[in-house]
Structures are given as structure tokens and as C-alpha cells.
Motif scaffolding. Structure first.
Motif, PDB file in Angstrom:
ATOM      1  N   TRP A  50      72.418  19.333  16.097  1.00  0.00           N
ATOM      2  CA  TRP A  50      71.259  18.699  16.198  1.00  0.00           C
ATOM      3  C   TRP A  50      70.612  18.903  14.785  1.00  0.00           C
ATOM      4  CZ3 TRP A  50      69.555  14.620  18.667  1.00  0.00           C
ATOM      5  CH2 TRP A  50      69.662  14.447  20.057  1.00  0.00           C
ATOM      6  N   ASN A  51      70.807  20.256  13.960  1.00  0.00           N
ATOM      7  CA  ASN A  51      70.117  20.110  12.834  1.00  0.00           C
ATOM      8  C   ASN A  51      70.810  20.063  11.637  1.00  0.00           C
ATOM      9  OD1 ASN A  51      67.575  21.713  13.643  1.00  0.00           O
ATOM     10  ND2 ASN A  51      68.851  23.455  14.525  1.00  0.00           N
ATOM     11  N   SER A  52      72.199  19.250  11.875  1.00  0.00           N
ATOM     12  CA  SER A  52      72.935  18.938  10.782  1.00  0.00           C
ATOM     13  C   SER A  52      72.304  18.133   9.760  1.00  0.00           C
ATOM     14  CB  SER A  52      74.176  18.424  11.321  1.00  0.00           C
ATOM     15  OG  SER A  52      74.711  17.500  10.096  1.00  0.00           O
ATOM     16  N   PRO A  53      72.213  18.413   8.200  1.00  0.00           N
ATOM     17  CA  PRO A  53      71.494  17.647   7.436  1.00  0.00           C
ATOM     18  C   PRO A  53      72.270  16.155   7.496  1.00  0.00           C
ATOM     19  CG  PRO A  53      72.620  19.575   6.404  1.00  0.00           C
ATOM     20  CD  PRO A  53      73.009  19.609   7.752  1.00  0.00           C
ATOM     21  N   ASN A  54      73.509  16.062   7.600  1.00  0.00           N
ATOM     22  CA  ASN A  54      74.050  14.724   7.620  1.00  0.00           C
ATOM     23  C   ASN A  54      73.886  14.203   9.294  1.00  0.00           C
ATOM     24  OD1 ASN A  54      75.740  12.621   7.926  1.00  0.00           O
ATOM     25  ND2 ASN A  54      77.801  13.661   6.953  1.00  0.00           N
ATOM     26  N   LEU A  55      73.309  13.181   8.857  1.00  0.00           N
ATOM     27  CA  LEU A  55      72.677  12.387  10.368  1.00  0.00           C
ATOM     28  C   LEU A  55      73.959  11.930  11.195  1.00  0.00           C
ATOM     29  CD1 LEU A  55      69.274  11.153   9.393  1.00  0.00           C
ATOM     30  CD2 LEU A  55      69.694  13.173  10.782  1.00  0.00           C
ATOM     31  N   ASN A  56      74.866  11.639  10.490  1.00  0.00           N
ATOM     32  CA  ASN A  56      76.318  11.378  11.395  1.00  0.00           C
ATOM     33  C   ASN A  56      76.593  12.359  12.221  1.00  0.00           C
ATOM     34  OD1 ASN A  56      76.284   8.614   9.999  1.00  0.00           O
ATOM     35  ND2 ASN A  56      76.900   9.086   8.257  1.00  0.00           N
ATOM     36  N   ASP A  57      76.294  13.453  11.815  1.00  0.00           N
ATOM     37  CA  ASP A  57      76.889  14.541  12.956  1.00  0.00           C
ATOM     38  C   ASP A  57      75.925  14.873  14.007  1.00  0.00           C
ATOM     39  OD1 ASP A  57      78.794  14.791  10.998  1.00  0.00           O
ATOM     40  OD2 ASP A  57      78.172  16.463   9.813  1.00  0.00           O
ATOM     41  N   LEU A  58      75.186  14.178  14.322  1.00  0.00           N
ATOM     42  CA  LEU A  58      74.258  14.500  15.344  1.00  0.00           C
ATOM     43  C   LEU A  58      75.008  14.384  16.636  1.00  0.00           C
ATOM     44  CD1 LEU A  58      70.849  12.211  14.831  1.00  0.00           C
ATOM     45  CD2 LEU A  58      71.254  14.802  14.264  1.00  0.00           C
ATOM     46  N   PRO A  59      74.743  15.304  17.627  1.00  0.00           N
ATOM     47  CA  PRO A  59      75.858  15.635  18.817  1.00  0.00           C
ATOM     48  C   PRO A  59      75.999  14.457  19.576  1.00  0.00           C
ATOM     49  CG  PRO A  59      73.691  16.823  18.962  1.00  0.00           C
ATOM     50  CD  PRO A  59      73.847  16.535  17.735  1.00  0.00           C
ATOM     51  N   ILE A  60      74.871  13.273  19.612  1.00  0.00           N
ATOM     52  CA  ILE A  60      74.964  12.264  20.415  1.00  0.00           C
ATOM     53  C   ILE A  60      74.905  11.116  19.448  1.00  0.00           C
ATOM     54  CG2 ILE A  60      74.352  13.354  22.509  1.00  0.00           C
ATOM     55  CD1 ILE A  60      71.704  12.204  22.519  1.00  0.00           C
ATOM     56  N   PHE A  61      75.420   9.932  19.897  1.00  0.00           N
ATOM     57  CA  PHE A  61      75.123   8.867  19.046  1.00  0.00           C
ATOM     58  C   PHE A  61      74.294   7.900  19.803  1.00  0.00           C
ATOM     59  CE2 PHE A  61      76.309   4.208  18.590  1.00  0.00           C
ATOM     60  CZ  PHE A  61      75.889   4.192  17.125  1.00  0.00           C
ATOM     61  N   GLU A  62      73.224   7.253  19.377  1.00  0.00           N
ATOM     62  CA  GLU A  62      72.307   6.472  20.079  1.00  0.00           C
ATOM     63  C   GLU A  62      71.544   5.523  18.849  1.00  0.00           C
ATOM     64  OE1 GLU A  62      71.074   5.142  22.915  1.00  0.00           O
ATOM     65  OE2 GLU A  62      72.264   6.361  24.129  1.00  0.00           O
ATOM     66  N   PRO A  63      71.686   4.292  18.928  1.00  0.00           N
ATOM     67  CA  PRO A  63      71.053   3.350  17.882  1.00  0.00           C
ATOM     68  C   PRO A  63      69.569   3.709  17.791  1.00  0.00           C
ATOM     69  CG  PRO A  63      72.533   2.149  19.195  1.00  0.00           C
ATOM     70  CD  PRO A  63      72.640   3.477  19.813  1.00  0.00           C
ATOM     71  N   GLY A  64      69.204   4.082  16.278  1.00  0.00           N
ATOM     72  CA  GLY A  64      67.758   4.207  16.123  1.00  0.00           C
ATOM     73  C   GLY A  64      67.341   5.774  16.417  1.00  0.00           C
ATOM     74  N   LEU A  65      68.340   6.665  16.756  1.00  0.00           N
ATOM     75  CA  LEU A  65      67.778   8.091  17.054  1.00  0.00           C
ATOM     76  C   LEU A  65      67.883   8.880  15.537  1.00  0.00           C
ATOM     77  CD1 LEU A  65      67.743  10.553  18.974  1.00  0.00           C
ATOM     78  CD2 LEU A  65      69.923  10.840  18.893  1.00  0.00           C
ATOM     79  N   ASP A  66      68.863   8.421  14.684  1.00  0.00           N
ATOM     80  CA  ASP A  66      68.973   9.341  13.644  1.00  0.00           C
ATOM     81  C   ASP A  66      67.293   8.933  12.657  1.00  0.00           C
ATOM     82  OD1 ASP A  66      69.342   6.269  13.258  1.00  0.00           O
ATOM     83  OD2 ASP A  66      70.971   6.406  11.701  1.00  0.00           O
ATOM     84  N   LYS A  67      66.825   7.825  12.829  1.00  0.00           N
ATOM     85  CA  LYS A  67      65.817   7.598  11.937  1.00  0.00           C
ATOM     86  C   LYS A  67      64.613   8.305  12.929  1.00  0.00           C
ATOM     87  CE  LYS A  67      66.180   2.870  10.427  1.00  0.00           C
ATOM     88  NZ  LYS A  67      67.197   2.101  11.458  1.00  0.00           N
ATOM     89  N   LEU A  68      64.752   8.590  13.902  1.00  0.00           N
ATOM     90  CA  LEU A  68      63.527   9.204  14.481  1.00  0.00           C
ATOM     91  C   LEU A  68      63.647  10.971  14.069  1.00  0.00           C
ATOM     92  CD1 LEU A  68      63.188   8.205  18.314  1.00  0.00           C
ATOM     93  CD2 LEU A  68      61.579   7.852  16.510  1.00  0.00           C
ATOM     94  N   ILE A  69      64.894  11.247  14.234  1.00  0.00           N
ATOM     95  CA  ILE A  69      65.159  12.667  13.636  1.00  0.00           C
ATOM     96  C   ILE A  69      64.906  12.868  12.381  1.00  0.00           C
ATOM     97  CG2 ILE A  69      67.279  14.465  13.294  1.00  0.00           C
ATOM     98  CD1 ILE A  69      66.549  13.948  16.211  1.00  0.00           C
ATOM     99  N   ALA A  70      65.161  12.078  11.450  1.00  0.00           N
ATOM    100  CA  ALA A  70      64.596  12.036   9.982  1.00  0.00           C
ATOM    101  C   ALA A  70      63.294  12.121   9.714  1.00  0.00           C
ATOM    102  CB  ALA A  70      65.248  10.670   9.351  1.00  0.00           C
ATOM    103  N   LYS A  71      62.539  11.460  10.636  1.00  0.00           N
ATOM    104  CA  LYS A  71      60.966  11.532  10.622  1.00  0.00           C
ATOM    105  C   LYS A  71      60.456  12.736  11.172  1.00  0.00           C
ATOM    106  CE  LYS A  71      57.266   9.175  12.635  1.00  0.00           C
ATOM    107  NZ  LYS A  71      56.741   8.364  13.601  1.00  0.00           N
ATOM    108  N   CYS A  72      60.860  13.442  12.072  1.00  0.00           N
ATOM    109  CA  CYS A  72      60.231  14.328  13.283  1.00  0.00           C
ATOM    110  C   CYS A  72      60.860  15.731  12.855  1.00  0.00           C
ATOM    111  CB  CYS A  72      60.124  13.888  14.621  1.00  0.00           C
ATOM    112  SG  CYS A  72      59.326  12.374  14.774  1.00  0.00           S
ATOM    113  N   ARG A  73      62.294  15.718  12.535  1.00  0.00           N
ATOM    114  CA  ARG A  73      62.826  17.270  12.705  1.00  0.00           C
ATOM    115  C   ARG A  73      62.194  18.069  11.737  1.00  0.00           C
ATOM    116  NH1 ARG A  73      68.993  17.268  11.955  1.00  0.00           N
ATOM    117  NH2 ARG A  73      68.338  16.783   9.611  1.00  0.00           N
ATOM    118  N   ASP A  74      61.839  19.247  11.921  1.00  0.00           N
ATOM    119  CA  ASP A  74      61.321  20.326  11.428  1.00  0.00           C
ATOM    120  C   ASP A  74      59.961  19.881  10.870  1.00  0.00           C
ATOM    121  OD1 ASP A  74      63.258  21.871  11.727  1.00  0.00           O
ATOM    122  OD2 ASP A  74      64.541  21.031   9.741  1.00  0.00           O
TER     123      ASP A  74
END
Ligand code: NAD
Ligand code: UGA
Length: 467
Positions: A47-71
Motif C-alpha cells: 500500500w505504501n509502494s511509490p510505484n502505484l502499479n504495486d498496490l496490493p489490489i487492482f481497482e480502476p481509479g484507486l491509484d489516483k485516490l492513493i496519489a492524492k491522499c496517501r501521507d
């Protein structure tokens, strides 16, 4: 004691529900700090991976939210103790799989992860805490959670280091998201269900959702109605799939076409057109488990006719998978020995990397037992995950995981399309035909491909629900 406004949320469980749900809450509530905790260190690292392709689950649109809110206001960690301590609200989003042994085995949920979450909350929480059941739980689990929390408070009243007056409100807030569309479902839910007795706690949880959900979509009930409604909603959805799948077999026998029947039936506005796609049986971690929980509950209360009614939804599902395996074998001259078979799709539906209860697993296992050589390809499921599903299986040496659909189909005798990934529709089927051994078969269990076109190319084609 009470919480005046929610400023800090802890979510126990960073899975398919916890991760996306908390990302959407964090995105819409910048004033709330959201901590998602898990005991699985690898999952948190991913979940903390800098590479958003490595997030533990694949869900369309999730990577954008993580980029916006994580940390920023969304944090993933294994700091269970401190995140529980600072939380006004704790969401329990842990796994609740079917119990494998003991009382209720094969039917009721194993609540060991829920119980351990409740014990962690009892130990580390401070002041008043709203505890929200986000996991899908058998009816009256809130009582179990309450018992654990109350017992720990009673046990500590004399202890000097625990004079913090811990109190709790328990709320049920089941999740209705479907994988593959989780972010859209969370952003624009049909409804948000909140069950409980403490009106102030219900109000506070509603206020979180009101940041992006219209108030009229928020339904409040008593706690048992909320827990039961979640099981019933999944049972109704699964029932529609079993109903249409049962009719697919009748269509094959009689010359009707299941897609035509689905349209004709579904255009009746009282019936509606959703969840009428016939396929290889429903998969996913929840439908089967939730129906079996409902069945167990009915039997517990002596309602055997009701239990049998719902159990048949699951039986038809297994029957559908099984009959597909059988007819593949039958069409390939009754033997798969030394035949190469391409399996297209391993996730339980398109747009997810989740394989739990995927029809591909059972059907692949049936074919392996017939000595087939399987070449599996899925666009999002990792090699390790696919091999992991066959760990205890005899004959797994006949298994290959491929990098592309073309590689999987090369020199195959048959292609079995099992997941509705759109990329399978757009493959160069002429190229695939040329590279296959003849007669070249396609078994389309998702009714995704153009049968006429494939026939013109020279394929022998079996399509679910038509003759
Ligand atoms: P999951 O297995 O993906 O995630 C659960 C996580 O909880 C795991 O990472 C696990 O390590 C963690 N966990 C377990 N015990 C813990 C503890 N004591 N402390 C910290 N972490 C702990 O499960 P999921 O698919 O997210 O489902 C969670 C719940 O939500 C289930 O009850 C399920 O029925 C329900 N649900 C799932 C979906 C879905 O689409 N997957 C949809 C609606 C509801
Ligand atoms: C399902 C429900 O749709 C969610 O509302 C619920 O929150 C979730 O279960 C849960 O409790 O876990 P999910 O399992 O993620 O969501 O996905 P669905 O879209 O419901 O699909 C489930 C299975 O049914 C898949 O294998 C899918 O291919 C199959 N399906 C679905 C069909 O065969 N036909 C259809 O018409 C629809």
C-alpha cells in the motif's frame, strides 16, 4: 461520554474493502486523519509502494485516490496499538471467511479475526470510541463485539493504569461495493446503511458520508436489520445469477438463446435488467459465504424450508461450473489426456485481481484431473497467485502461466474463456486459429465473443446458453 465530532478514524484491515473505502473517505473528508492498519506487513508495504502499479489490489481509479491522499490524511501502517488509541471511530474491515472446522463448519463465518480486532480495541482504545462493523457479519455479531468490549472494561475497573473510562458505541455499516467498480460504487452509492441504537453515534457516522452522499440515500435501521440486510442483498443478487444460469441450460437444450431471454425478461421494469448475465457461476469471496451464513441462521431458528430455498442458490452455482467442465470434456472426445487447453481469465470477474472462489479455479481443477495441460493467462492476476490456487493439487506440473493470451493459445486444442476481460473480445482470433491444433475449439462461458465470426474463421464454438 461521547465523541463530539470525528477527527480521527482507524480502519482495521487493509483489504479489498478497507483500502478503497478509506481512500474515498479520506478524499472527501480532508479534516479527518484516516489510518488503515493491518497485521500483514507485506500488504502494508505494498500500500505504501511509490510505484502505484504495486498496490496490493487492482481497482480502476484507486491509484489516483492513493496519489492524492496517501501521507496527507491517509496512512497505511502496522501501528495497530497507537492508531486504535487515537481513533474516535474504528472500522472493523477484516476478513470473515467460512469456518473450516468445528461447529457450523462449511456454513457460518469464522469470526476469529473480528474477535481479535475487538480484543485489540478493548486493550488499546482510549475514552469513548465508536466501533463500526464494516465486515459482513452473521446477525447478532454486534452483541459478541459488545460482550468482548464490556468484559474488558469490567475487568479493568480496579486497575490503576486503566482509569480512562473506556466506553463504546457499536454501529453496523455494511459495505455494498462490488470489486472492479469499487471506487464508482463508493463515490456514488445506491444507499449507505447504518444500524445501531446510539442515535448520536449514528449521526456522527452519517455526517462522514454526508460529505459526498445525499442525505436521502442514508438509511438508518436497528443493528440486526442492518446486519441481516447485507446478507439478504447478496443472497438476492446471487439468486438472480443462479436463476438465469439454470435457464441457460434449458436454452442449450431447446434452441432458445439466453441473451435474448435475458433481454426479454429484464426489460420488465419490475424485474430489471441487471444481474441477468449468464456465466460460469458466480465467484468472489462473498456470495457463497453470505448465503451459507443465511442458511445457517435459518436452520438455527428452525426454518428448514427457508434454509433449503437459499441453499439451492449455491447448489445451482456449483452445478453450473460442473456441467461446463463436463461438456468441455465431452466435446473434446471424452479425454483431455495430452491435450493443451488455454484458460483465458483467472480472476472471478473482469477489472479485479481477486481470485477468491473464481469459477476458473474449479473448472481448471476439473480439467487437470482429466490430465489436460493447462496454459493460463489473466491480465491482472500474478503468476504466484495462480500457482498458489493449485498448491495442494495433484497434477499441478501440467500447469503453465502465460504472459499473453496468444502465448496461452499457441498449439492449444481448446480455448476456455472464463473471465469477461474486454481484451479477450479484441484479440486477433484469426492469428489464434492459425496457431492452434485442429479441430480448434472455443468454449465461451461469458458470451463475450462473436460466434458467427469465429465459426467463419474455422473454429468449433460452444457458447453458453445457446445451441
Ligand atoms: P481481505 O481479506 O481483502 O482483507 C482483510 C484484511 O484484514 C487482511 O489484509 C487481514 O490481514 C486483515 N486483518 C485480519 N485480522 C486483523 C487484525 N486483527 N488486525 C489487523 N488486520 C487484520 O477482505 P475483504 O475482501 O476486504 O473483506 C473484508 C470484509 O468485508 C469481509 O467481511 C467481506 O465479507 C466484506 N465485504 C467484502 C467485499 C468485497 O468486495 N471484497 C464487499 C463488501 C463486503
Ligand atoms: C458482490 C455484490 O455485487 C456487492 O454489492 C457486495 O458488496 C459484494 O459482493 C460483497 O459483499 O462482497 P462482487 O462479488 O465484488 O460484489 O462482484 P459482482 O459484480 O457481484 O459479481 C459476483 C460474481 O457474479 C462474479 O463472478 C460475476 O462474474 C458474476 N455475475 C455477476 C454473473 O455471473 N452475472 C451477472 O449478471 C453479474
Amino acid at each position: 461520554m461521547s465523541v463530539k465530532s470525528v477527527r480521527n478514524i482507524c480502519c482495521i484491515g487493509a483489504g479489498y474493502v478497507g483500502g478503497p473505502t478509506m481512500s474515498v473517505i479520506a478524499a472527501h473528508c480532508p479534516y479527518i486523519e484516516v489510518n488503515v492498519v493491518d497485521i500483514n506487513e507485506k500488504r502494508i508495504r505494498d500500500w505504501n509502494s511509490p510505484n502505484l502499479n504495486d498496490l496490493p489490489i487492482f481497482e480502476p481509479g484507486l491509484d489516483k485516490l492513493i496519489a492524492k491522499c496517501r501521507d496527507v490524511n491517509l496512512f497505511f501502517s502496522t501501528n495497530v496499538e497507537s492508531c486504535i488509541a487515537s481513533a474516535d471511530v474504528i472500522f472493523i474491515s477484516v476478513n470473515t471467511p467460512i469456518k473450516k472446522k468445528g461447529l457450523g463448519a462449511g456454513f457460518t463465518s469464522d469470526l476469529k479475526w473480528v474477535e481479535s480486532s475487538a480484543r485489540q480495541i478493548a486493550k488499546f482504545s482510549e475514552g469513548h470510541t465508536i466501533v463500526v462493523e464494516k465486515s459482513t457479519l452473521p446477525v447478532k455479531t454486534a452483541e459478541t463485539i459488545k460482550n468482548i468490549l464490556d468484559a474488558s472494561v469490567e475487568a479493568r475497573t480496579d486497575s490503576l493504569d486503566n482509569q480512562q473510562n473506556k466506553t463504546y458505541s457499536i454501529i453496523s455499516n455494511p459495505e455494498f461495493l462490488a470489486e472492479g467498480t469499487a471506487i464508482t460504487n463508493l463515490e456514488n452509492p445506491d444507499r449507505v446503511l447504518i444500524g445501531g441504537e446510539d442515535m448520536q453515534a449514528i449521526e456522527l457516522i452519517s455526517d462522514i458520508y454526508k460529505n459526498w452522499v445525499a442525505p436521502e440515500k442514508i438509511i438508518t435501521t436497528n443493528i440486526w436489520s442492518s446486519e441481516l440486510s447485507k446478507l439478504v442483498a447478496n443472497a438476492f443478487l446471487a439468486q438472480r445469477i443462479s436463476s438465469i444460469n439454470s435457464i441457460s441450460a434449458l436454452c442449450e437444450a431447446t434452441g432458445a438463446n439466453i441473451q435474448e431471454v435475458s433481454i426479454a425478461v429484464g426489460t420488465d421494469t419490475r424485474i430489471g435488467n441487471e444481474f441477468l448475465n449468464s456465466g460460469p457461476g458466480f465467484g468472489g469471496s462473498c456470495f457463497k459465504k453470505d448465503i451459507l451464513n443465511l442458511v445457517y441462521l435459518c436452520r438455527y431458528y428452525g426454518l428448514s424450508e427457508v434454509a433449503n430455498y437459499w441453499e439451492n442458490v449455491v447448489r445451482i452455482n456449483s452445478w453450473q461450473q460442473n456441467r461446463i467442465s463436463k461438456l468441455i470434456i465431452k466435446n473434446l472426445f471424452g479425454t483431455l489426456s495430452d491435450k493443451r487447453i488455454a484458460i483465458l481469465g483467472f480472476s472471478f470477474k473482469a477489472n479485479t485481481n481477486d481470485t477468491r472462489e473464481s469459477p476458473s479455479i474449479n473448472i481448471s481443477k476439473d480439467l487437470l484431473l482429466e490430465d489436460a495441460k493447462l496454459c493460463i493467462y489473466d491480465p491482472k492476476v500474478s503468476k504466484d497467485k495462480i500457482f498458489g490456487e493449485f498448491e495442494e493439487m495433484h497434477g499441478k506440473d501440467s500447469l503453465k502461466v502465460c504472459e499473453s493470451a496468444y502465448e496461452a493459445c499457441k498449439e492449444a486444442d481448446a480455448v476456455i474463456l472464463l473471465t469477461d476481460w474486454i481484451e479477450f473480445k479484441n484479440l486477433d482470433w484469426n492469428k489464434i486459429f492459425i496457431d492452434m491444433r485442429k479441430p480448434a475449439w472455443v468454449f465461451d462461458t461469458r458470451i463475450l465473443l462473436n460466434k458467427k465470426y469465429l465459426n467463419q474463421l474455422g473454429f468449433k464454438v460452444w457458447t453458453l446458453g445457446s445451441s
